[in-house]
Design an enzyme around this catalytic site. Structure first.
Site, PDB file in Angstrom:
ATOM      1  N   VAL A   1      -1.192  -2.394  -0.120  1.00  0.00           N
ATOM      2  CA  VAL A   1      -1.266  -1.881  -1.242  1.00  0.00           C
ATOM      3  C   VAL A   1       0.019  -1.825  -2.100  1.00  0.00           C
ATOM      4  O   VAL A   1      -0.492  -1.986  -3.133  1.00  0.00           O
ATOM      5  CB  VAL A   1      -1.158   0.328  -0.132  1.00  0.00           C
ATOM      6  CG1 VAL A   1      -0.908   1.086  -1.435  1.00  0.00           C
ATOM      7  CG2 VAL A   1      -2.460  -0.045  -0.464  1.00  0.00           C
ATOM      8  N   GLU A   2       1.281  -2.384  -1.379  1.00  0.00           N
ATOM      9  CA  GLU A   2       2.180  -2.045  -1.957  1.00  0.00           C
ATOM     10  C   GLU A   2       2.305  -4.160  -3.192  1.00  0.00           C
ATOM     11  O   GLU A   2       2.480  -3.642  -3.943  1.00  0.00           O
ATOM     12  CB  GLU A   2       3.488  -2.172  -1.615  1.00  0.00           C
ATOM     13  CG  GLU A   2       4.177  -0.749  -1.303  1.00  0.00           C
ATOM     14  CD  GLU A   2       4.693  -0.125  -2.022  1.00  0.00           C
ATOM     15  OE1 GLU A   2       5.022  -0.376  -3.168  1.00  0.00           O
ATOM     16  OE2 GLU A   2       4.587   1.409  -2.257  1.00  0.00           O
TER      17      GLU A   2
END
Length: 192
Positions: free
Chosen positions: A102-103
């Site tokens: 996600v990052e």
């Protein structure tokens, strides 16, 4: 880590959380706070040949290599002769929708929508497509359900990437082939 002369290697045989001791073969060591840093490796689900096209992210060198590959993809898209070639260079697939994935998707989105948006003439970096792939049913599955959506919004402020529930163990000829057929709306544009 390389051992030096005089270093000792202690073999951990257990941890007794109730008594707050680390158990070795020949003795116990009490602790106040315990951090188990076991290290990790990235996994390719039995497909080690994927490593050349899908690098892991465990070291600074890995991050530098990934950044170089992402920026190079934008440069190749700028000089591509066809729209289809541009589209392929501007499609980024992140496999693994845990915290790191996600990052990573958020960092690519930020590059495309903020940092690079005025740096090219032939392409608009905001046309980049970021696809987040996860074998399980949820993004950030290790987070409590109430925190998942807010964490994704914070990580990916421009527009969440399409989420594909896809088991990476399925055999596919190429990553791009696996996703060109999926419906993926373009990310909404921010006003400039």
């Amino acid at each position: 880590m390389k051992l030096k002369k005089g270093d000792k290697v202690l073999v951990l045989s257990g941890v007794d959380k109730g008594r707050r001791v680390v158990q070795l073969d020949d003795r116990e060591i009490p602790y106040d706070q315990l951090v188990l840093a076991t290290g990790s490796r990235h996994a390719y689900f039995g497909h080690d040949e994927w490593e050349s096209v899908a690098p892991g992210l465990k070291k600074i060198d890995d991050a530098t290599n990934i950044r170089r590959r992402i920026l190079t993809a934008f440069e190749h898209a700028e000089s591509a002769e066809t729209q289809e070639a541009r589209r392929r260079f501007l499609t980024f697939v992140v496999i693994g929708a845990g915290p790191t994935g996600v990052e990573m998707a958020g960092a690519i989105a930020e590059l495309a929508h903020v940092a690079l948006r005025h740096d090219f003439r032939a392409i608009d970096p905001r046309d980049a497509r970021i696809v987040l792939v996860e074998a399980g049913p949820n993004v950030l599955a290790s987070f409590p359900p109430a925190l998942r959506a807010s964490r994704v919004k914070r990580s990916i402020s421009s527009a969440p990437p399409p989420f594909v529930n896809f088991s990476a163990t399925h055999r596919r000829r190429s990553v791009s082939h696996a996703f060109h057929t999926s419906p993926m709306p373009p990310a909404p544009r921010r006003s400039t």
